[in-house]
Design a protein around this motif. Structure first.
Motif, PDB file in Angstrom:
ATOM      1  N   GLY A  22       9.687  15.303 -11.259  1.00 45.74           N
ATOM      2  CA  GLY A  22      10.337  14.144 -10.663  1.00 45.74           C
ATOM      3  C   GLY A  22      11.195  13.405 -11.670  1.00 45.74           C
ATOM      4  O   GLY A  22      11.363  13.816 -12.816  1.00 45.74           O
ATOM      5  N   SER A  23      11.738  12.222 -11.173  1.00 47.77           N
ATOM      6  CA  SER A  23      12.586  11.402 -12.042  1.00 47.77           C
ATOM      7  C   SER A  23      11.971  10.017 -12.206  1.00 47.77           C
ATOM      8  O   SER A  23      11.283   9.504 -11.315  1.00 47.77           O
ATOM      9  CB  SER A  23      13.990  11.279 -11.455  1.00 47.77           C
ATOM     10  OG  SER A  23      13.952  10.617 -10.193  1.00 47.77           O
ATOM     11  N   SER A  24      12.249   9.425 -13.336  1.00 49.63           N
ATOM     12  CA  SER A  24      11.745   8.086 -13.617  1.00 49.63           C
ATOM     13  C   SER A  24      12.411   7.033 -12.725  1.00 49.63           C
ATOM     14  O   SER A  24      11.837   5.974 -12.438  1.00 49.63           O
ATOM     15  CB  SER A  24      11.958   7.731 -15.086  1.00 49.63           C
ATOM     16  OG  SER A  24      13.345   7.803 -15.414  1.00 49.63           O
ATOM     17  N   VAL A  61       0.839  -1.207   0.000  1.00 52.22           N
ATOM     18  CA  VAL A  61       0.000   0.000   0.000  1.00 52.22           C
ATOM     19  C   VAL A  61       0.872   1.254   0.000  1.00 52.22           C
ATOM     20  O   VAL A  61       0.627   2.208  -0.773  1.00 52.22           O
ATOM     21  CB  VAL A  61      -0.946  -0.002   1.216  1.00 52.22           C
ATOM     22  CG1 VAL A  61      -1.684   1.335   1.322  1.00 52.22           C
ATOM     23  CG2 VAL A  61      -1.941  -1.150   1.114  1.00 52.22           C
ATOM     24  N   ASP A  62       1.909   1.262   0.851  1.00 49.60           N
ATOM     25  CA  ASP A  62       2.796   2.432   0.904  1.00 49.60           C
ATOM     26  C   ASP A  62       3.535   2.622  -0.422  1.00 49.60           C
ATOM     27  O   ASP A  62       3.676   3.761  -0.922  1.00 49.60           O
ATOM     28  CB  ASP A  62       3.808   2.277   2.050  1.00 49.60           C
ATOM     29  CG  ASP A  62       3.130   2.325   3.416  1.00 49.60           C
ATOM     30  OD1 ASP A  62       1.991   2.826   3.495  1.00 49.60           O
ATOM     31  OD2 ASP A  62       3.737   1.827   4.402  1.00 49.60           O
ATOM     32  N   ALA A  63       4.039   1.517  -0.997  1.00 47.04           N
ATOM     33  CA  ALA A  63       4.764   1.609  -2.266  1.00 47.04           C
ATOM     34  C   ALA A  63       3.843   2.064  -3.394  1.00 47.04           C
ATOM     35  O   ALA A  63       4.244   2.832  -4.292  1.00 47.04           O
ATOM     36  CB  ALA A  63       5.395   0.267  -2.596  1.00 47.04           C
ATOM     37  N   MET A  64       2.604   1.639  -3.354  1.00 46.57           N
ATOM     38  CA  MET A  64       1.636   2.052  -4.373  1.00 46.57           C
ATOM     39  C   MET A  64       1.374   3.556  -4.291  1.00 46.57           C
ATOM     40  O   MET A  64       1.344   4.261  -5.321  1.00 46.57           O
ATOM     41  CB  MET A  64       0.332   1.267  -4.186  1.00 46.57           C
ATOM     42  CG  MET A  64      -0.789   1.697  -5.125  1.00 46.57           C
ATOM     43  SD  MET A  64      -0.406   1.369  -6.861  1.00 46.57           S
ATOM     44  CE  MET A  64      -0.607  -0.416  -6.901  1.00 46.57           C
ATOM     45  N   ASP A  65       1.190   4.052  -3.049  1.00 44.07           N
ATOM     46  CA  ASP A  65       0.968   5.488  -2.877  1.00 44.07           C
ATOM     47  C   ASP A  65       2.186   6.289  -3.357  1.00 44.07           C
ATOM     48  O   ASP A  65       2.034   7.325  -4.047  1.00 44.07           O
ATOM     49  CB  ASP A  65       0.685   5.812  -1.407  1.00 44.07           C
ATOM     50  CG  ASP A  65      -0.654   5.218  -0.938  1.00 44.07           C
ATOM     51  OD1 ASP A  65      -1.501   4.922  -1.811  1.00 44.07           O
ATOM     52  OD2 ASP A  65      -0.825   5.048   0.292  1.00 44.07           O
ATOM     53  N   LEU A 100       8.113   1.121  -7.752  1.00 48.87           N
ATOM     54  CA  LEU A 100       7.503  -0.014  -8.433  1.00 48.87           C
ATOM     55  C   LEU A 100       8.202  -1.314  -8.035  1.00 48.87           C
ATOM     56  O   LEU A 100       7.555  -2.341  -7.806  1.00 48.87           O
ATOM     57  CB  LEU A 100       7.583   0.192  -9.946  1.00 48.87           C
ATOM     58  CG  LEU A 100       6.951  -0.915 -10.805  1.00 48.87           C
ATOM     59  CD1 LEU A 100       5.463  -1.054 -10.484  1.00 48.87           C
ATOM     60  CD2 LEU A 100       7.164  -0.627 -12.286  1.00 48.87           C
ATOM     61  N   SER A 101       9.547  -1.251  -7.951  1.00 40.81           N
ATOM     62  CA  SER A 101      10.303  -2.444  -7.536  1.00 40.81           C
ATOM     63  C   SER A 101       9.959  -2.848  -6.102  1.00 40.81           C
ATOM     64  O   SER A 101       9.835  -4.039  -5.775  1.00 40.81           O
ATOM     65  CB  SER A 101      11.805  -2.183  -7.667  1.00 40.81           C
ATOM     66  OG  SER A 101      12.156  -1.915  -9.008  1.00 40.81           O
ATOM     67  N   THR A 102       9.818  -1.834  -5.227  1.00 45.14           N
ATOM     68  CA  THR A 102       9.450  -2.107  -3.843  1.00 45.14           C
ATOM     69  C   THR A 102       8.082  -2.779  -3.768  1.00 45.14           C
ATOM     70  O   THR A 102       7.870  -3.735  -3.009  1.00 45.14           O
ATOM     71  CB  THR A 102       9.439  -0.811  -3.031  1.00 45.14           C
ATOM     72  OG1 THR A 102      10.749  -0.207  -3.059  1.00 45.14           O
ATOM     73  CG2 THR A 102       9.041  -1.080  -1.586  1.00 45.14           C
ATOM     74  N   TYR A 137       4.444   5.305  -5.522  1.00 45.11           N
ATOM     75  CA  TYR A 137       4.557   5.127  -6.973  1.00 45.11           C
ATOM     76  C   TYR A 137       3.625   6.087  -7.701  1.00 45.11           C
ATOM     77  O   TYR A 137       4.015   6.732  -8.693  1.00 45.11           O
ATOM     78  CB  TYR A 137       4.235   3.688  -7.338  1.00 45.11           C
ATOM     79  CG  TYR A 137       4.057   3.449  -8.813  1.00 45.11           C
ATOM     80  CD1 TYR A 137       5.164   3.343  -9.653  1.00 45.11           C
ATOM     81  CD2 TYR A 137       2.771   3.343  -9.372  1.00 45.11           C
ATOM     82  CE1 TYR A 137       4.987   3.118 -11.022  1.00 45.11           C
ATOM     83  CE2 TYR A 137       2.604   3.100 -10.719  1.00 45.11           C
ATOM     84  CZ  TYR A 137       3.710   3.001 -11.541  1.00 45.11           C
ATOM     85  OH  TYR A 137       3.553   2.801 -12.893  1.00 45.11           O
ATOM     86  N   LEU A 138       2.385   6.213  -7.229  1.00 44.20           N
ATOM     87  CA  LEU A 138       1.437   7.122  -7.876  1.00 44.20           C
ATOM     88  C   LEU A 138       1.875   8.572  -7.742  1.00 44.20           C
ATOM     89  O   LEU A 138       1.747   9.379  -8.689  1.00 44.20           O
ATOM     90  CB  LEU A 138       0.043   6.930  -7.253  1.00 44.20           C
ATOM     91  CG  LEU A 138      -0.618   5.566  -7.516  1.00 44.20           C
ATOM     92  CD1 LEU A 138      -1.930   5.449  -6.749  1.00 44.20           C
ATOM     93  CD2 LEU A 138      -0.833   5.347  -8.995  1.00 44.20           C
ATOM     94  N   ALA A 139       2.404   8.919  -6.547  1.00 43.04           N
ATOM     95  CA  ALA A 139       2.867  10.298  -6.342  1.00 43.04           C
ATOM     96  C   ALA A 139       4.062  10.618  -7.234  1.00 43.04           C
ATOM     97  O   ALA A 139       4.136  11.697  -7.846  1.00 43.04           O
ATOM     98  CB  ALA A 139       3.229  10.511  -4.873  1.00 43.04           C
ATOM     99  N   ALA A 140       5.027   9.667  -7.326  1.00 46.28           N
ATOM    100  CA  ALA A 140       6.215   9.903  -8.167  1.00 46.28           C
ATOM    101  C   ALA A 140       5.827   9.965  -9.645  1.00 46.28           C
ATOM    102  O   ALA A 140       6.393  10.764 -10.420  1.00 46.28           O
ATOM    103  CB  ALA A 140       7.223   8.784  -7.933  1.00 46.28           C
ATOM    104  N   SER A 141       4.871   9.140 -10.057  1.00 45.47           N
ATOM    105  CA  SER A 141       4.416   9.174 -11.458  1.00 45.47           C
ATOM    106  C   SER A 141       3.772  10.516 -11.791  1.00 45.47           C
ATOM    107  O   SER A 141       3.965  11.072 -12.890  1.00 45.47           O
ATOM    108  CB  SER A 141       3.412   8.039 -11.715  1.00 45.47           C
ATOM    109  OG  SER A 141       4.019   6.778 -11.512  1.00 45.47           O
ATOM    110  N   ALA A 142       3.014  11.064 -10.823  1.00 48.88           N
ATOM    111  CA  ALA A 142       2.392  12.375 -11.053  1.00 48.88           C
ATOM    112  C   ALA A 142       3.448  13.462 -11.182  1.00 48.88           C
ATOM    113  O   ALA A 142       3.326  14.399 -12.002  1.00 48.88           O
ATOM    114  CB  ALA A 142       1.427  12.688  -9.906  1.00 48.88           C
TER     115      ALA A 142
END
Length: 305
Positions: free
Chosen positions: A141-143, A123-127, A150-152, A129-134
């Protein structure tokens, strides 16, 4: 002066002479009375019944066998003892199984905590990931950061699935151990009498070994055979009088509860023997006594008229 004459009346009773008892008439009358009594007794007590001189008492019994391996640490009642349904008969040593059960349960608890922890990581990694993608979409941000989250998330998912797979296997093992622990103690399946005790405390059991033979004294019946010439007079429910040789002063009541489907040949090697065959029957016993023992010989009278 007139005198009154007194007359004495004397009544003579006939005297019984032994010679009259020995007369032909007396013997004839006595014979008629005895014959009449015999006919009356036969008509009332013999004629309505089919008498079977050879029968024996039987009862439902079962042999309890070991369904696992182990050493007996506790042995129950001796032969001839009355046991109640649910009473413990014997117990096996299951010390190793108890230890293994505790170990598996501890492992399951640990895996459950691990799965919950990995779910929180997902759940934390998903949140993240979505924030970094935004941020990447806004050019802030950086890819590499997105890929890290995503790896986490993928790592946590893989660990959660591995822990869940281990949990399934351990649950199966735990169920098997619980079944084994239940087999550690065996109870009487019904109220009855111990006919045979095969093992003693301290002996080692193997799968299939007989341990007890238990007899259900509430399910007693008489087994015998009826000649095929008398079969027409016998049916299910036919009343019966039962006399056991061991209890000559008692009479038990019962009724025919089973009639065999085929005759029993007197000479099995001569299928077309001219001798009459017999049909096996069973007779229930009303209010059986706890002292009755299977195998006792009996005589039966079936009320067929």
């Amino acid at each position: 002066m007139q005198t009154v004459e007194q007359k004495r009346i004397v009544i003579k009773l006939p005297t019984l002479r032994w010679s009259s008892l020995l007369s032909v008439r007396f013997f004839l009358i006595l014979s008629i009375l005895l014959f009449s009594s015999g006919v009356a007794y036969w008509y009332r007590n013999v004629r309505p019944y089919l008498w079977i001189p050879s029968a024996h008492l039987n009862a439902f019994s079962t042999t309890l066998n070991s369904d696992s391996n182990g050493r007996i640490i506790e042995m129950g009642p001796l032969e001839g003892a009355l046991v109640k349904k649910g009473q413990t008969l014997f117990s096996l040593d299951r010390g190793m199984a108890f230890a293994k059960h505790a170990q598996v349960k501890f492992s399951l608890d640990s895996l459950s905590q691990e799965i919950e922890f990995e779910k929180e990581r997902i759940v934390d990694a998903m949140d993240s990931y979505l924030a970094a993608s935004a941020e990447v979409e806004m050019g802030m941000g950086s890819s590499e950061k997105v890929q890290k989250h995503l790896s986490t998330m993928e790592e946590a998912q893989a660990k959660a699935e591995a822990a869940s797979s281990k949990t399934t296997a351990l649950k199966s093992e735990l169920n098997a151990l619980e079944i084994e622990l239940k087999k550690a103690t065996t109870a009487a399946p019904f109220t009855g009498v111990i006919l045979k005790r095969f093992k003693n405390e301290g002996e080692v059991l193997f799968f299939g070994d007989p341990i007890y033979t238990l007899c259900d004294t509430n399910r007693l019946w008489i087994e015998t055979e009826v000649s095929e010439t008398d079969l027409e007079a016998v049916s299910l429910g036919t009343p019966a009088r039962i006399h056991l040789s061991a209890y000559p002063k008692k009479e038990f009541k019962g009724e025919v509860c089973y009639i065999g489907p085929a005759t029993v040949a007197k000479r099995d090697h001569l299928p077309f023997s001219q001798e009459n065959g017999t049909v096996p029957i069973k007779i229930s016993i009303e209010n059986p006594d706890i002292s009755l023992k299977p195998g006792l010989s009996a005589k039966v009278a079936l009320k067929v008229r």
